[in-house]
Design an enzyme around this catalytic site. Structure first.
Site, PDB file in Angstrom:
ATOM      1  N   LYS A 106       0.824  -1.218   0.000  1.00 45.21           N
ATOM      2  CA  LYS A 106       0.000   0.000   0.000  1.00 45.21           C
ATOM      3  C   LYS A 106       0.856   1.265   0.000  1.00 45.21           C
ATOM      4  CE  LYS A 106      -4.247  -2.011   1.656  1.00 45.21           C
ATOM      5  NZ  LYS A 106      -3.821  -3.408   1.820  1.00 45.21           N
TER       6      LYS A 106
HETATM    7  C1  LIG Z   1      -4.407  -4.464   1.024  1.00 42.94           C
HETATM    8  C2  LIG Z   1      -3.625  -5.720   0.887  1.00 42.94           C
HETATM    9  C3  LIG Z   1      -3.973  -6.714  -0.069  1.00 42.94           C
HETATM   10  C4  LIG Z   1      -5.202  -6.614  -0.955  1.00 42.94           C
HETATM   11  O1  LIG Z   1      -5.108  -5.604  -1.916  1.00 42.94           O
HETATM   12  P1  LIG Z   1      -6.429  -5.057  -2.653  1.00 42.94           P
HETATM   13  O2  LIG Z   1      -5.986  -3.928  -3.490  1.00 42.94           O
HETATM   14  O3  LIG Z   1      -7.363  -4.646  -1.547  1.00 42.94           O
HETATM   15  O4  LIG Z   1      -6.989  -6.187  -3.449  1.00 42.94           O
HETATM   16  C5  LIG Z   1      -3.143  -7.821  -0.174  1.00 42.94           C
HETATM   17  N1  LIG Z   1      -2.057  -7.974   0.617  1.00 42.94           N
HETATM   18  C6  LIG Z   1      -1.698  -7.057   1.546  1.00 42.94           C
HETATM   19  C7  LIG Z   1      -0.503  -7.296   2.391  1.00 42.94           C
HETATM   20  C8  LIG Z   1      -2.466  -5.895   1.704  1.00 42.94           C
HETATM   21  O5  LIG Z   1      -2.107  -4.988   2.638  1.00 42.94           O
END
Ligand SMILES: *Cc1c(COP(=O)(O)O)cnc(C)c1O
Length: 466
Positions: free
Chosen positions: A112
């Protein structure tokens, strides 16, 4: 570039307004009016470029009238300059034609950061240009709070308040938030559950007088600029593995459908993407939808992959919009039905179209742990449980071994140390920049589960700084 709402009623906006607005006023999500098109020659030109240079080229058409190329370059260089790996998003080889794309070298050890580090700077830039300030309010069960805080810290046009349930997030997660002592960062431990925190945030956004007075805003995953920033690493990794001259497949651990949707955007722009493997845990609404066409909410079960414990995938609406020929009315009707009944069924033609690019797999806890153990045994690489869901799904759904498979590594293994150690027998170590996390001073307010008290706290803090 102009942006339209998936529900067809909200006004079209430019990039700056879309970034600051997040959700459209008709309840829809903003998408570009048309997909920019990259020729083979354009894609070839990305080869050998730094991540930041490639990012500017990929994002340029989306921001064109809102940011000069020079400003975009500066913001991008600043956003990714803080990553701990010079390649920003490096590839690691696991096996013949089998790769990991490491997206966890940002400040909070999860993918993120790739989008949020840029989004915080875009917010600050647009707000400062307009002489405006915002108050960002969010609730976190541990994971996204730290990424949002790191994105917004020390940005002069932003105050950020992050609510977490007291005593219900791990010590590392809490400290990743509370040891950020920047004056514009305000952590609040609520004597309640995550659902209580989330309900309070929702109530604050619905209190229009408070919302307007405080200029409330959010940096959540439906924000278009976050999707845009994620498109970049599909291009850089595919080009490193031979695109545009050969196709590449991706396996993506999925919750809100933001990350894998960015892969779809890359494909729409001309990147030769063979398949996008949508990897879910047992919270499998997307796996079911892409197999049967029935997009139907289920119960949310807690797992060792908490960032994927989701039974409504907001960004899926953006794909539905394209599947229904960009007819806002059709999307709006479907979403009303989903809101009312918790279930919709995609048309046969739409499902077939989706299945040309997307395949899916649901990986349970045993499968997740087995993938962590197997990757460590065979390649000596520790992967986090979310990444393991993607790797396991890729192994199951991979159609053609001659096509490189890239599994997105969405978190550093040390972010989920217990699960990784239990499966592999090895305790992952925190990277050096966080090694002293447990001895840093913390700052955090504690408040009861009382909306009025929280609103007073936020108002007093914002007013004192104005
Ligand atoms: C947020 C997250 C996801 C999922 O991503 P999306 O964009 O919501 O599909 C997968 N792995 C981790 C570690 C995350 O923080």
């Amino acid at each position: 570039m102009r942006y339209v709402s998936t529900r067809g009623q909200a006004p079209a906006l430019n990039f700056a307004d879309v970034t600051l607005a997040g959700l459209a006023r008709d309840g829809g999500l903003y998408v570009p009016e048309r997909w920019p098109s990259f020729s083979k020659g354009d894609i070839v030109q990305l080869a050998g470029k730094s991540y930041a240079e490639a990012a500017v080229r990929v994002m340029r058409p989306f921001v064109a009238d809102a940011l000069s190329e020079e400003t975009l370059s500066d913001l991008v260089a600043d956003a990714y300059g803080g990553f701990r790996h010079a390649a920003v998003a490096p590839l690691t080889q696991l096996d013949a034609n089998d790769w990991l794309l490491e997206l966890f070298h940002g400040p909070t050890l999860a993918f993120k950061d790739v989008a949020l580090q840029l989004l915080g700077r875009l917010f600050d830039h647009f707000l400062t240009a307009r002489g405006q300030r915002v108050t960002i309010v969010g609730a976190t069960s541990g994971d996204t709070g730290s990424a949002a805080i790191e994105a917004c810290r020390d940005r002069s046009a932003i105050e950020i308040f992050m609510l977490h349930p007291a005593g219900r997030v791990s010590e590392v997660q809490r400290r990743q938030m509370t040891t950020v002592l920047s004056p514009n960062v305000h952590n609040i431990a609520i004597d309640g559950t995550f659902d209580d925190c989330q309900a309070m945030v929702k109530a604050m956004f619905n209190d229009l007088a408070f919302r307007d007075a405080m200029q409330l805003s959010a940096v959540n995953s439906i924000n278009w600029a976050r999707v845009m920033a994620q498109v970049v690493y599909y291009f850089t990794s595919a080009v490193a593995l031979g695109a545009p001259h050969r196709p590449v497949a991706f396996s993506v651990p999925t919750g809100n459908f933001g990350d894998v949707y960015a892969g779809y955007v890359a494909a729409c722009m001309g990147l030769p993407v063979d398949k996008l493997i949508v990897a879910t845990n047992i919270n499998d609404i997307l796996a079911r939808a892409l197999q049967s066409g029935a997009y139907a909410k289920g119960e949310v079960y807690p797992t060792i992959t908490p960032s994927m414990d989701i039974q409504v995938s907001s960004n899926f609406e953006r794909l539905i919009f394209d599947l229904y020929d960009r007819q806002g009315k059709a999307v709006s009707d479907l979403m009303d039905t989903f809101q009312r009944s918790g279930a919709i069924t995609l048309g046969a033609a739409q499902l077939k179209m989706a299945q040309r690019l997307f395949v899916s797999a649901r990986i349970d806890e045993a499968g997740t742990k087995a993938a962590i153990a197997e990757v460590y045994r065979r390649s000596g690489v520790l992967i986090d449980p979310h990444t393991a869901v993607g790797v396991a799904a890729g192994r199951r759904q991979r159609a053609d071994r001659a096509i490189p498979l890239v599994s997105l590594a969405t978190a550093h293994p040390a972010k989920f140390p217990e699960a990784v150690a239990a499966a592999s027998g090895v305790a992952p170590k925190l990277p050096a920049h966080l090694a002293d996390l447990l001895s840093r001073p913390e700052r955090c307010a504690s408040l009861p589960n009382d909306l009025n008290r929280v609103q007073v706290y936020i108002r007093d803090t914002v007013t004192a700084k104005a």
